[in-house]
Design a protein around this motif. Structure first.
Motif, PDB file in Angstrom:
ATOM      1  N   HIS A   5       0.862  -1.181   0.000  1.00 24.13           N
ATOM      2  CA  HIS A   5       0.000   0.000   0.000  1.00 24.13           C
ATOM      3  C   HIS A   5       0.902   1.237   0.000  1.00 24.13           C
ATOM      4  O   HIS A   5       1.634   1.466   0.961  1.00 24.13           O
ATOM      5  N   SER A   7       0.973   5.253  -0.050  1.00 22.47           N
ATOM      6  CA  SER A   7       0.046   6.352   0.225  1.00 22.47           C
ATOM      7  C   SER A   7      -0.118   7.244  -1.001  1.00 22.47           C
ATOM      8  O   SER A   7       0.849   7.551  -1.700  1.00 22.47           O
ATOM      9  N   GLN A   8      -1.349   7.650  -1.229  1.00 21.06           N
ATOM     10  CA  GLN A   8      -1.629   8.589  -2.324  1.00 21.06           C
ATOM     11  C   GLN A   8      -1.994   9.953  -1.759  1.00 21.06           C
ATOM     12  O   GLN A   8      -2.423  10.838  -2.492  1.00 21.06           O
ATOM     13  N   HIS A   9      -1.838  10.111  -0.445  1.00 19.59           N
ATOM     14  CA  HIS A   9      -2.296  11.345   0.189  1.00 19.59           C
ATOM     15  C   HIS A   9      -1.374  12.526  -0.153  1.00 19.59           C
ATOM     16  O   HIS A   9      -0.160  12.415   0.008  1.00 19.59           O
ATOM     17  N   VAL A  12       1.136  13.480   2.511  1.00 20.18           N
ATOM     18  CA  VAL A  12       2.263  12.544   2.637  1.00 20.18           C
ATOM     19  C   VAL A  12       3.303  12.865   1.563  1.00 20.18           C
ATOM     20  O   VAL A  12       4.511  12.961   1.839  1.00 20.18           O
ATOM     21  N   LYS A  13       2.845  13.094   0.345  1.00 21.66           N
ATOM     22  CA  LYS A  13       3.780  13.409  -0.758  1.00 21.66           C
ATOM     23  C   LYS A  13       4.537  14.714  -0.467  1.00 21.66           C
ATOM     24  O   LYS A  13       5.747  14.801  -0.665  1.00 21.66           O
ATOM     25  N   LEU A  39       0.143  10.035   9.831  1.00 22.51           N
ATOM     26  CA  LEU A  39      -0.675   9.918   8.606  1.00 22.51           C
ATOM     27  C   LEU A  39      -0.658   8.484   8.059  1.00 22.51           C
ATOM     28  O   LEU A  39      -1.692   7.948   7.654  1.00 22.51           O
ATOM     29  N   LEU A  40       0.516   7.864   8.062  1.00 24.09           N
ATOM     30  CA  LEU A  40       0.604   6.503   7.514  1.00 24.09           C
ATOM     31  C   LEU A  40      -0.089   5.497   8.427  1.00 24.09           C
ATOM     32  O   LEU A  40      -0.699   4.530   7.956  1.00 24.09           O
ATOM     33  N   GLU A  43      -3.757   5.501   7.751  1.00 24.79           N
ATOM     34  CA  GLU A  43      -4.112   4.716   6.563  1.00 24.79           C
ATOM     35  C   GLU A  43      -3.981   3.212   6.827  1.00 24.79           C
ATOM     36  O   GLU A  43      -4.780   2.422   6.338  1.00 24.79           O
ATOM     37  N   HIS A 179       2.944  -0.921   4.328  1.00 28.48           N
ATOM     38  CA  HIS A 179       2.428   0.431   4.118  1.00 28.48           C
ATOM     39  C   HIS A 179       3.613   1.381   4.004  1.00 28.48           C
ATOM     40  O   HIS A 179       4.424   1.471   4.924  1.00 28.48           O
ATOM     41  N   GLY A 181       5.166   5.338   2.458  1.00 31.59           N
ATOM     42  CA  GLY A 181       4.878   6.668   1.934  1.00 31.59           C
ATOM     43  C   GLY A 181       5.152   6.711   0.450  1.00 31.59           C
ATOM     44  O   GLY A 181       4.373   7.248  -0.335  1.00 31.59           O
ATOM     45  N   GLU A 182       6.317   6.159   0.043  1.00 29.64           N
ATOM     46  CA  GLU A 182       6.659   6.115  -1.379  1.00 29.64           C
ATOM     47  C   GLU A 182       7.572   4.947  -1.696  1.00 29.64           C
ATOM     48  O   GLU A 182       8.295   4.455  -0.828  1.00 29.64           O
TER      49      GLU A 182
END
Ligand code: PRP
Length: 207
Positions: A5, A7-9, A12-13, A39-40, A43, A179, A181-182
């Protein structure tokens, strides 16, 4: 990969980009890691089981919910420590079980140096925390320890991963959701994530 997973938030980016920046100092780095962890974790906990609960509001009865599982955070020392504080703001009742692992610079293999887990598992869900998933060796070793301990439900939360680490971790522990972030390009010849952010532990602790 079903268990991965990313994150597409937008927040987060945005925050991850500032985190990577060589001009971000240690203090800002730690603050960003804290925020990203929160944040992660938000999610990663979307599937927490709930039980029903009734409370009294000033206006009468409300039928609501209570999160059921006992949760344990398992930060991999050192850099995983940075993720604990943000998650504890979200989940103040968690237990924290530290695992000390460092990656040998030459072999890139994890070396365990701290583990005070009690004989029996005391949590139903373990969140393994480490900002960087490079070769995946540290995460695999940490999850091996947790499974030997008797942990049944485990999730991995990290900030940046390399495809090599994701593949390795999912091969060894296909039941563990990852999970991140990128997902970055890959590893260089000394096992650092490219473009990554350098050594997370050093940037966090100013070493
Ligand atoms: C870094 C990082 C991970 C590990 C990732 O820690 O924080 O724990 O390397 O690499 P891997 O996926 O190839 O195992 P390091 O060993 O540098 O220790 P530190 O956190 O104490 O800096």
């Amino acid at each position: 990969m079903a268990n991965l997973h990313i994150s597409q938030h937008p927040l987060v980016k945005h925050k991850l980009t500032t985190l990577r920046d060589i001009d971000t100092d240690h203090r800002a780095f730690r603050e960003l890691v804290r925020e990203l962890a929160l944040l992660l974790c938000y999610e990663a906990t979307q599937d927490l089981p709930l039980s029903e609960r009734v409370v009294n509001t000033p206006m009468g009865e409300a039928h609501g919910y209570k999160a059921q599982e006992t949760i344990g955070l398992v930060p991999i020392l050192r850099a995983g420590l940075g993720l604990v504080e943000g998650i504890m703001e979200l989940l103040p009742h968690v237990q924290v079980w530290h695992l000390g692992l460092y990656r040998d610079e030459h072999t890139l293999r994890p070396v365990e140096y701290y583990n005070k887990l009690p004989a029996e598992p005391t949590v139903q869900l373990c969140l393994v925390l480490d900002p960087m998933l490079a070769t995946g060796g540290s995460a695999i070793a940490a999850i091996d320890v947790l499974k030997q301990w008797g942990a049944k439900r485990i999730k991995y939360i990290g900030l940046i991963g390399a495809p090599e680490g994701v593949e390795n971790l999912s091969k060894h522990h296909p039941d563990v959701p990852i999970h991140l972030g990128e997902l970055d390009e890959g590893l260089n010849d000394v096992g650092f994530i490219i473009p990554g952010l350098g050594d997370a532990g050093d940037r966090m602790f100013g070493t």
